[in-house]
Motif scaffolding. Structure first.
Motif, PDB file in Angstrom:
ATOM      1  N   GLU A   1       0.832  -1.205   0.000  1.00  0.00           N
ATOM      2  CA  GLU A   1       0.000   0.000   0.000  1.00  0.00           C
ATOM      3  C   GLU A   1       0.866   1.255   0.000  1.00  0.00           C
ATOM      4  O   GLU A   1       0.563   2.236  -0.689  1.00  0.00           O
ATOM      5  CB  GLU A   1      -0.944  -0.001   1.204  1.00  0.00           C
ATOM      6  CG  GLU A   1      -2.101  -0.967   1.054  1.00  0.00           C
ATOM      7  CD  GLU A   1      -2.942  -1.104   2.316  1.00  0.00           C
ATOM      8  OE1 GLU A   1      -2.462  -0.751   3.420  1.00  0.00           O
ATOM      9  OE2 GLU A   1      -4.087  -1.578   2.192  1.00  0.00           O
TER      10      GLU A   1
ATOM     11  N   ILE B   1       2.263   1.671  -3.496  1.00  0.00           N
ATOM     12  CA  ILE B   1       1.218   2.172  -4.395  1.00  0.00           C
ATOM     13  C   ILE B   1       1.003   3.660  -4.173  1.00  0.00           C
ATOM     14  O   ILE B   1       0.915   4.436  -5.134  1.00  0.00           O
ATOM     15  CB  ILE B   1      -0.096   1.380  -4.204  1.00  0.00           C
ATOM     16  CG1 ILE B   1       0.060  -0.042  -4.753  1.00  0.00           C
ATOM     17  CG2 ILE B   1      -1.274   2.091  -4.874  1.00  0.00           C
ATOM     18  CD1 ILE B   1      -1.054  -0.987  -4.361  1.00  0.00           C
ATOM     19  N   SER B   2       0.935   4.081  -2.922  1.00  0.00           N
ATOM     20  CA  SER B   2       0.740   5.496  -2.613  1.00  0.00           C
ATOM     21  C   SER B   2       1.877   6.341  -3.184  1.00  0.00           C
ATOM     22  O   SER B   2       1.646   7.391  -3.787  1.00  0.00           O
ATOM     23  CB  SER B   2       0.652   5.681  -1.096  1.00  0.00           C
ATOM     24  OG  SER B   2       0.581   7.043  -0.775  1.00  0.00           O
ATOM     25  N   SER B   3       3.091   5.869  -3.021  1.00  0.00           N
ATOM     26  CA  SER B   3       4.252   6.585  -3.554  1.00  0.00           C
ATOM     27  C   SER B   3       4.199   6.664  -5.075  1.00  0.00           C
ATOM     28  O   SER B   3       4.467   7.715  -5.666  1.00  0.00           O
ATOM     29  CB  SER B   3       5.534   5.884  -3.105  1.00  0.00           C
ATOM     30  OG  SER B   3       6.651   6.457  -3.709  1.00  0.00           O
ATOM     31  N   LEU B   4       3.818   5.571  -5.715  1.00  0.00           N
ATOM     32  CA  LEU B   4       3.726   5.553  -7.171  1.00  0.00           C
ATOM     33  C   LEU B   4       2.601   6.460  -7.674  1.00  0.00           C
ATOM     34  O   LEU B   4       2.736   7.105  -8.716  1.00  0.00           O
ATOM     35  CB  LEU B   4       3.537   4.123  -7.683  1.00  0.00           C
ATOM     36  CG  LEU B   4       4.748   3.194  -7.525  1.00  0.00           C
ATOM     37  CD1 LEU B   4       4.372   1.758  -7.871  1.00  0.00           C
ATOM     38  CD2 LEU B   4       5.909   3.676  -8.368  1.00  0.00           C
ATOM     39  N   GLU B   5       1.503   6.523  -6.929  1.00  0.00           N
ATOM     40  CA  GLU B   5       0.406   7.422  -7.315  1.00  0.00           C
ATOM     41  C   GLU B   5       0.857   8.882  -7.263  1.00  0.00           C
ATOM     42  O   GLU B   5       0.520   9.677  -8.128  1.00  0.00           O
ATOM     43  CB  GLU B   5      -0.809   7.200  -6.406  1.00  0.00           C
ATOM     44  CG  GLU B   5      -1.559   5.924  -6.719  1.00  0.00           C
ATOM     45  CD  GLU B   5      -2.663   5.606  -5.721  1.00  0.00           C
ATOM     46  OE1 GLU B   5      -2.619   6.124  -4.572  1.00  0.00           O
ATOM     47  OE2 GLU B   5      -3.565   4.833  -6.079  1.00  0.00           O
ATOM     48  N   LYS B   6       1.651   9.228  -6.245  1.00  0.00           N
ATOM     49  CA  LYS B   6       2.176  10.594  -6.137  1.00  0.00           C
ATOM     50  C   LYS B   6       3.113  10.900  -7.311  1.00  0.00           C
ATOM     51  O   LYS B   6       3.050  11.979  -7.896  1.00  0.00           O
ATOM     52  CB  LYS B   6       2.909  10.782  -4.813  1.00  0.00           C
ATOM     53  CG  LYS B   6       1.985  10.819  -3.615  1.00  0.00           C
ATOM     54  CD  LYS B   6       2.754  10.892  -2.317  1.00  0.00           C
ATOM     55  CE  LYS B   6       1.812  10.801  -1.130  1.00  0.00           C
ATOM     56  NZ  LYS B   6       2.529  10.715   0.145  1.00  0.00           N
ATOM     57  N   GLN B   7       3.975   9.937  -7.640  1.00  0.00           N
ATOM     58  CA  GLN B   7       4.886  10.124  -8.768  1.00  0.00           C
ATOM     59  C   GLN B   7       4.109  10.292 -10.071  1.00  0.00           C
ATOM     60  O   GLN B   7       4.447  11.123 -10.915  1.00  0.00           O
ATOM     61  CB  GLN B   7       5.851   8.949  -8.888  1.00  0.00           C
ATOM     62  CG  GLN B   7       6.896   8.907  -7.811  1.00  0.00           C
ATOM     63  CD  GLN B   7       7.783   7.676  -7.922  1.00  0.00           C
ATOM     64  OE1 GLN B   7       7.594   6.815  -8.782  1.00  0.00           O
ATOM     65  NE2 GLN B   7       8.764   7.586  -7.037  1.00  0.00           N
ATOM     66  N   LEU B   8       3.049   9.498 -10.234  1.00  0.00           N
ATOM     67  CA  LEU B   8       2.216   9.573 -11.427  1.00  0.00           C
ATOM     68  C   LEU B   8       1.555  10.950 -11.541  1.00  0.00           C
ATOM     69  O   LEU B   8       1.527  11.551 -12.626  1.00  0.00           O
ATOM     70  CB  LEU B   8       1.149   8.476 -11.412  1.00  0.00           C
ATOM     71  CG  LEU B   8       0.204   8.409 -12.601  1.00  0.00           C
ATOM     72  CD1 LEU B   8       0.977   8.192 -13.900  1.00  0.00           C
ATOM     73  CD2 LEU B   8      -0.820   7.313 -12.398  1.00  0.00           C
ATOM     74  N   ALA B   9       1.042  11.469 -10.438  1.00  0.00           N
ATOM     75  CA  ALA B   9       0.401  12.789 -10.455  1.00  0.00           C
ATOM     76  C   ALA B   9       1.412  13.869 -10.852  1.00  0.00           C
ATOM     77  O   ALA B   9       1.084  14.758 -11.656  1.00  0.00           O
ATOM     78  CB  ALA B   9      -0.196  13.096  -9.084  1.00  0.00           C
TER      79      ALA B   9
ATOM     80  N   GLU C   1       2.028  13.518 -14.576  1.00  0.00           N
ATOM     81  CA  GLU C   1       0.872  13.986 -15.343  1.00  0.00           C
ATOM     82  C   GLU C   1       0.843  15.509 -15.403  1.00  0.00           C
ATOM     83  O   GLU C   1       0.537  16.089 -16.441  1.00  0.00           O
ATOM     84  CB  GLU C   1      -0.427  13.450 -14.733  1.00  0.00           C
ATOM     85  CG  GLU C   1      -0.661  11.989 -15.018  1.00  0.00           C
ATOM     86  CD  GLU C   1      -1.875  11.420 -14.287  1.00  0.00           C
ATOM     87  OE1 GLU C   1      -2.342  12.027 -13.279  1.00  0.00           O
ATOM     88  OE2 GLU C   1      -2.361  10.360 -14.711  1.00  0.00           O
TER      89      GLU C   1
END
Length: 132
Positions: A109, A112-120, A123
């Protein structure tokens, strides 16, 4: 600090089991524990197999490297000089596996949270580049 695959190897060394026998017993490939593969993660199924085959291993130590390798530091020695190991009941093994899997889930988890931040961030950068 060692990674999880290095700790898996330490179990074999501590128990004085040949790596061939050890990995065959676990149903894992030794090739995944050497070279560059040694730096990759270990899936939760493999963790569950290891902890079910070796219930004396401390799940927190195996997964995140905290505490001692074994659940109980010192075994009581009987008069015959044979270390006494308290029998582990199935319920304790099930709880150990559940706790180990909870640690794995928590770690995933966080990833995933770290990857979501990187993705944002990426983007936003792409959006900014498109506007130029």
């Amino acid at each position: 600090m060692s990674n999880i695959k290095e700790r898996v190897l330490q179990i074999a060394e501590s128990k004085k089991i040949s790596k061939t026998d050890y990995f065959q017993d676990l149903g894992l490939s030794y090739a995944n524990f050497k070279g560059m593969q040694k730096n990759t993660g270990l899936n939760s199924d493999a963790v569950a197999i290891i902890l079910s085959k070796y219930p004396d291993i401390n799940p927190a130590w195996l997964i995140i490297g905290e505490g001692s390798m074994y659940r109980k530091e010192a075994a009581v020695v009987r008069d015959e000089g044979i270390p006494y190991q308290e029998p582990i009941v199935i319920n304790e093994i099930e709880h150990t596996l559940i706790d180990a899997l909870k640690l794995v889930i928590s770690s995933q988890e966080k990833t995933i949270s770290s990857l979501e931040k990187q993705l944002a961030i990426l983007e936003n950068e792409v959006h900014g580049l498109k506007e130029k």
